[in-house]
Design a protein around this motif. Structure first.
Motif, PDB file in Angstrom:
ATOM      1  N   SER A   1      35.358  34.496  40.996  1.00 34.06           N
ATOM      2  CA  SER A   1      36.010  34.684  42.540  1.00 34.06           C
ATOM      3  C   SER A   1      37.204  34.291  42.528  1.00 34.06           C
ATOM      4  O   SER A   1      38.216  34.715  43.086  1.00 34.06           O
TER       5      SER A   1
ATOM      6  N   GLN B   1      39.630  36.412  41.115  1.00 30.50           N
ATOM      7  CA  GLN B   1      39.993  37.820  41.857  1.00 30.50           C
ATOM      8  C   GLN B   1      40.778  37.280  43.216  1.00 30.50           C
ATOM      9  O   GLN B   1      41.722  38.226  43.557  1.00 30.50           O
ATOM     10  N   ARG B   2      40.599  36.069  43.713  1.00 25.85           N
ATOM     11  CA  ARG B   2      41.624  35.666  44.832  1.00 25.85           C
ATOM     12  C   ARG B   2      42.978  35.764  44.314  1.00 25.85           C
ATOM     13  O   ARG B   2      44.024  36.149  44.973  1.00 25.85           O
ATOM     14  N   CYS B   3      43.019  35.378  43.238  1.00 22.38           N
ATOM     15  CA  CYS B   3      44.350  35.376  42.457  1.00 22.38           C
ATOM     16  C   CYS B   3      45.157  36.594  42.296  1.00 22.38           C
ATOM     17  O   CYS B   3      46.159  36.918  42.542  1.00 22.38           O
ATOM     18  N   MET B   4      44.192  37.509  41.815  1.00 22.92           N
ATOM     19  CA  MET B   4      44.770  38.729  41.729  1.00 22.92           C
ATOM     20  C   MET B   4      45.007  39.645  43.039  1.00 22.92           C
ATOM     21  O   MET B   4      46.057  40.225  43.124  1.00 22.92           O
ATOM     22  N   THR B   5      44.365  39.124  43.841  1.00 28.41           N
ATOM     23  CA  THR B   5      44.508  39.704  45.271  1.00 28.41           C
ATOM     24  C   THR B   5      45.935  39.020  45.947  1.00 28.41           C
ATOM     25  O   THR B   5      46.856  39.716  46.368  1.00 28.41           O
ATOM     26  N   GLU B   6      46.007  37.862  45.787  1.00 28.74           N
ATOM     27  CA  GLU B   6      47.521  37.226  46.122  1.00 28.74           C
ATOM     28  C   GLU B   6      48.703  37.724  45.197  1.00 28.74           C
ATOM     29  O   GLU B   6      49.719  37.808  45.801  1.00 28.74           O
TER      30      GLU B   6
ATOM     31  N   ALA C   1      48.904  40.675  43.865  1.00 31.21           N
ATOM     32  CA  ALA C   1      49.055  42.132  44.449  1.00 31.21           C
ATOM     33  C   ALA C   1      49.981  42.086  45.841  1.00 31.21           C
ATOM     34  O   ALA C   1      50.797  42.803  45.925  1.00 31.21           O
ATOM     35  N   ALA C   2      49.481  41.083  46.542  1.00 30.39           N
ATOM     36  CA  ALA C   2      50.115  40.684  47.994  1.00 30.39           C
ATOM     37  C   ALA C   2      51.610  40.596  47.496  1.00 30.39           C
ATOM     38  O   ALA C   2      52.580  40.872  48.265  1.00 30.39           O
TER      39      ALA C   2
END
Length: 110
Positions: A47, A50-55, A57-58
């Motif tokens: 999890s 995944q949060r790191c990957m989302t950040e 990407a942003a």
């Protein structure tokens, strides 16, 4: 007497095996708890990743946006620089023509 000795030996064997089974069951329960704990930790790590990957990407999207804006600004600056160069050249030409006209006027007045 021999039968009693055998029965006692078998009873002792059963007790030993029962203790071994109890120890094995206890170890198995401990291993099971450790495995569940490891699964929870792995899920938490997934999890977090995944949060790191989302950040990430942003952040990449923001960088691309800023890069695109800079490219537009640089294009605008290049155009302005070209226009400035053309204006300076036109001004030099006008200055040369004005000096030439002054010179002619000065010669004609003589």
């Amino acid at each position: 007497q021999d039968l009693k000795t055998k029965l006692d030996a078998e009873s002792a064997d059963r007790s030993f095996l029962s203790e071994q089974l109890g120890s094995s069951e206890s170890a198995l329960q401990s291993e099971s708890l450790l495995a569940r704990s490891a699964e929870v930790m792995a899920s938490d790590e997934a999890s977090h990743a995944q949060r790191c990957m989302t950040e990430l990407a942003a952040s990449c999207a923001k960088i691309q946006d800023v890069s695109a804006k800079l490219a537009v600004e640089n294009t605008g600056r290049s155009r302005l620089s070209e226009q400035l160069g053309s204006a300076q050249e036109a001004l030099r030409s006008e200055s040369a023509l004005a000096r030439s006209a002054e010179s002619q006027a000065s010669e004609e007045s003589l």
